[in-house]
Design a protein around this motif. Structure first.
Motif, PDB file in Angstrom:
ATOM      1  N   MET A  81      31.945   2.992 -26.494  1.00  0.00           N
ATOM      2  CA  MET A  81      30.879   2.002 -26.667  1.00  0.00           C
ATOM      3  C   MET A  81      29.689   2.316 -25.755  1.00  0.00           C
ATOM      4  O   MET A  81      28.526   2.174 -26.151  1.00  0.00           O
ATOM      5  N   LYS A  82      30.014   2.737 -24.513  1.00  0.00           N
ATOM      6  CA  LYS A  82      28.940   3.102 -23.585  1.00  0.00           C
ATOM      7  C   LYS A  82      28.128   4.275 -24.114  1.00  0.00           C
ATOM      8  O   LYS A  82      26.915   4.363 -23.898  1.00  0.00           O
ATOM      9  N   GLU A  83      28.822   5.165 -24.816  1.00  0.00           N
ATOM     10  CA  GLU A  83      28.149   6.356 -25.348  1.00  0.00           C
ATOM     11  C   GLU A  83      27.505   6.091 -26.708  1.00  0.00           C
ATOM     12  O   GLU A  83      26.950   6.989 -27.326  1.00  0.00           O
ATOM     13  N   GLY A  84      27.610   4.842 -27.167  1.00  0.00           N
ATOM     14  CA  GLY A  84      26.990   4.468 -28.432  1.00  0.00           C
ATOM     15  C   GLY A  84      27.754   4.938 -29.655  1.00  0.00           C
ATOM     16  O   GLY A  84      27.227   4.915 -30.774  1.00  0.00           O
ATOM     17  N   LYS A  85      28.962   5.312 -29.469  1.00  0.00           N
ATOM     18  CA  LYS A  85      29.771   5.789 -30.585  1.00  0.00           C
ATOM     19  C   LYS A  85      30.575   4.615 -31.164  1.00  0.00           C
ATOM     20  O   LYS A  85      31.801   4.539 -31.066  1.00  0.00           O
ATOM     21  N   LYS A  86      29.823   3.677 -31.759  1.00  0.00           N
ATOM     22  CA  LYS A  86      30.437   2.447 -32.256  1.00  0.00           C
ATOM     23  C   LYS A  86      31.452   2.698 -33.371  1.00  0.00           C
ATOM     24  O   LYS A  86      32.503   2.055 -33.432  1.00  0.00           O
ATOM     25  N   GLU A  87      31.148   3.613 -34.271  1.00  0.00           N
ATOM     26  CA  GLU A  87      32.044   3.875 -35.393  1.00  0.00           C
ATOM     27  C   GLU A  87      33.387   4.427 -34.893  1.00  0.00           C
ATOM     28  O   GLU A  87      34.456   4.002 -35.336  1.00  0.00           O
TER      29      GLU A  87
END
Length: 423
Positions: free
Chosen positions: A64-70
């Motif tokens: 989530m921190k890395e923006g990898k929501k999927e």
């Protein structure tokens, strides 16, 4: 009950040992081992799953921190899927554990190596004998006739009030009962036993702890509304004092004694064995109980047997001690010695005491443990003995001591009765 460790480490020895009790344990032992494999294998998978779940859960925050929501959502779905799978695995493990427990309570205790081979009472071994068998006149009476002649016990009145096996004691009969109870308790106290006054009813956990439950033979009186059981012996409440208790090494051995009324349905009893006081549904008994360390328990058993011998000797009764064979032992005992006294009018031996070592069998059910000198928790050994049961003692005393003048009281008992002759 036998520990799972004992069964899984040497199943062949357990199966072979139980044949001496004429119990075929092969199928039950095989099932236990298979269920234990299921339990252990399931636990291995669960442990691996939990470790993986922990790692995936940690990764979700980082994703989530890395923006990898999927990818994070995929990981969450994986976690949920694994949690559902773990629920099924937990159920499998729990069911296996419950089934193991259900089977373990069906398996008797292993007999000690000194238990004689044999199937019935006639195969028991006489260890030693003592006392002189009295020679009575030809018109000597059995105790039930003596009880009527001297108005000591009214069996018919007991039938009217309750039913067969519930006698009513009267006059000298009451005083003799009370004298014997106090005599046995005082002797136990002098021998180092702490007196306990226990309840006469117990809950199901207590019956389970000492092995009376499950009651396959229906010998216990059950108060169904409250789900309580009338005790068959003071062994049950006294031993259960130590249920779910961890004792200290220095506390052992523990020595307790207790008087109680005892209640047994005696289902299936019939014939000459039930005449008079020979077999009752309600009777009085003084019990001795020991909690001990495994390495000392057989020394304690010898001490208990020797102590009970002093009681029959003081009562001037002819006695013998039997080492019970495998087929005549109780479900829970590892080694039992029975005491019998001779009933001169009936011309037969009457059992008046059983002294047994249960090793860790009861303690495992009770979770009765102690901390050894290394602070490691170990199962205790439990022992108990009748010291003594009154009915057949009374029967032998009345029959063996009848004279033309009345019934003589043994010297050791006179301070307790307050009289030396029943006239």
């Amino acid at each position: 009950m036998l520990t799972l460790k004992v069964i899984t480490e040497n199943p062949e020895a357990v199966i072979e040992g139980l044949t001496r009790k004429h119990f075929d344990a092969k199928e039950l032992i095989t099932t236990v081992i298979e269920l234990d494999k299921t339990r252990r294998n399931t636990q291995v998978v669960l442990d691996a799953n939990l470790a993986e779940l922990n790692n995936i859960s940690k990764s979700i925050g980082q994703l989530m921190k890395e923006g990898k929501k999927e990818e994070a959502e995929i990981a969450r779905a994986k976690v949920n899927e694994m949690k559902e799978g773990n629920k099924a695995l937990e159920e499998t493990k729990t069911n296996a554990e419950l089934e193991i427990q259900n089977i373990l309570v069906q398996i008797p205790n292993l007999p000690h190596e000194s238990v004689p081979n044999g199937r019935v009472a006639e195969d028991n071994v006489i260890e030693r004998t003592g006392g002189a068998i009295p020679e009575l006149s030809e018109d000597a009476l059995p105790h039930w006739d003596l009880a009527k002649k001297y108005d000591l016990i009214d069996f018919e009145l007991g039938v009217k009030i309750t039913g067969a096996g519930f006698p009513v004691y009267k006059g000298y009969g009451c005083r003799l009962q009370r004298a014997l109870i106090n005599f046995f308790l005082d002797n136990a106290r002098e021998a180092g036993y702490l007196e306990i006054q226990p309840p006469y009813v117990v809950n199901a956990d207590s019956g389970y702890g000492t092995g009376q439950l499950p009651d396959k033979e229906g010998q216990m009186y059950h108060a169904t509304v409250d789900d309580l059981y009338l005790i068959p012996t003071a062994e049950v409440p006294v031993t259960n004092i130590y249920r779910d208790v961890i004792l200290n090494d220095a506390d052992l051995p523990i020595k307790n004694t207790a008087y109680s009324a005892c209640f047994r349905r005696e289902a299936g009893s019939y014939g000459k064995d039930v005449r008079g006081l020979n077999r009752l549904h309600q009777f009085d008994k003084v019990e001795i109980v020991r909690i001990d360390k495994p390495e000392h328990s057989y020394e304690s058993l010898t001490e208990m047997v020797n102590y009970v011998q002093t009681l029959v000797e003081k009562l001037e009764l002819p006695w013998r001690i039997l080492r019970l064979c495998g087929g005549d032992m109780s479900f829970t005992s590892a080694l039992t010695f029975d005491f019998e006294v001779y009933s001169a009018a009936q011309k037969r031996w009457l059992e008046v005491s059983s002294v047994s070592n249960f090793e860790s069998y009861q303690a495992n059910r009770l979770k009765c443990r102690y901390r050894d000198e290394n602070k490691k928790t170990q199962l205790c050994h439990t022992l108990n003995g009748s010291a003594m049961a009154l009915p057949r003692i009374v029967a032998a005393l009345l029959e063996n001591n009848q004279t033309p003048e009345g019934i003589r009281i043994p010297k050791a008992l006179i301070p307790y009765t307050g009289f030396d002759l029943i006239k």
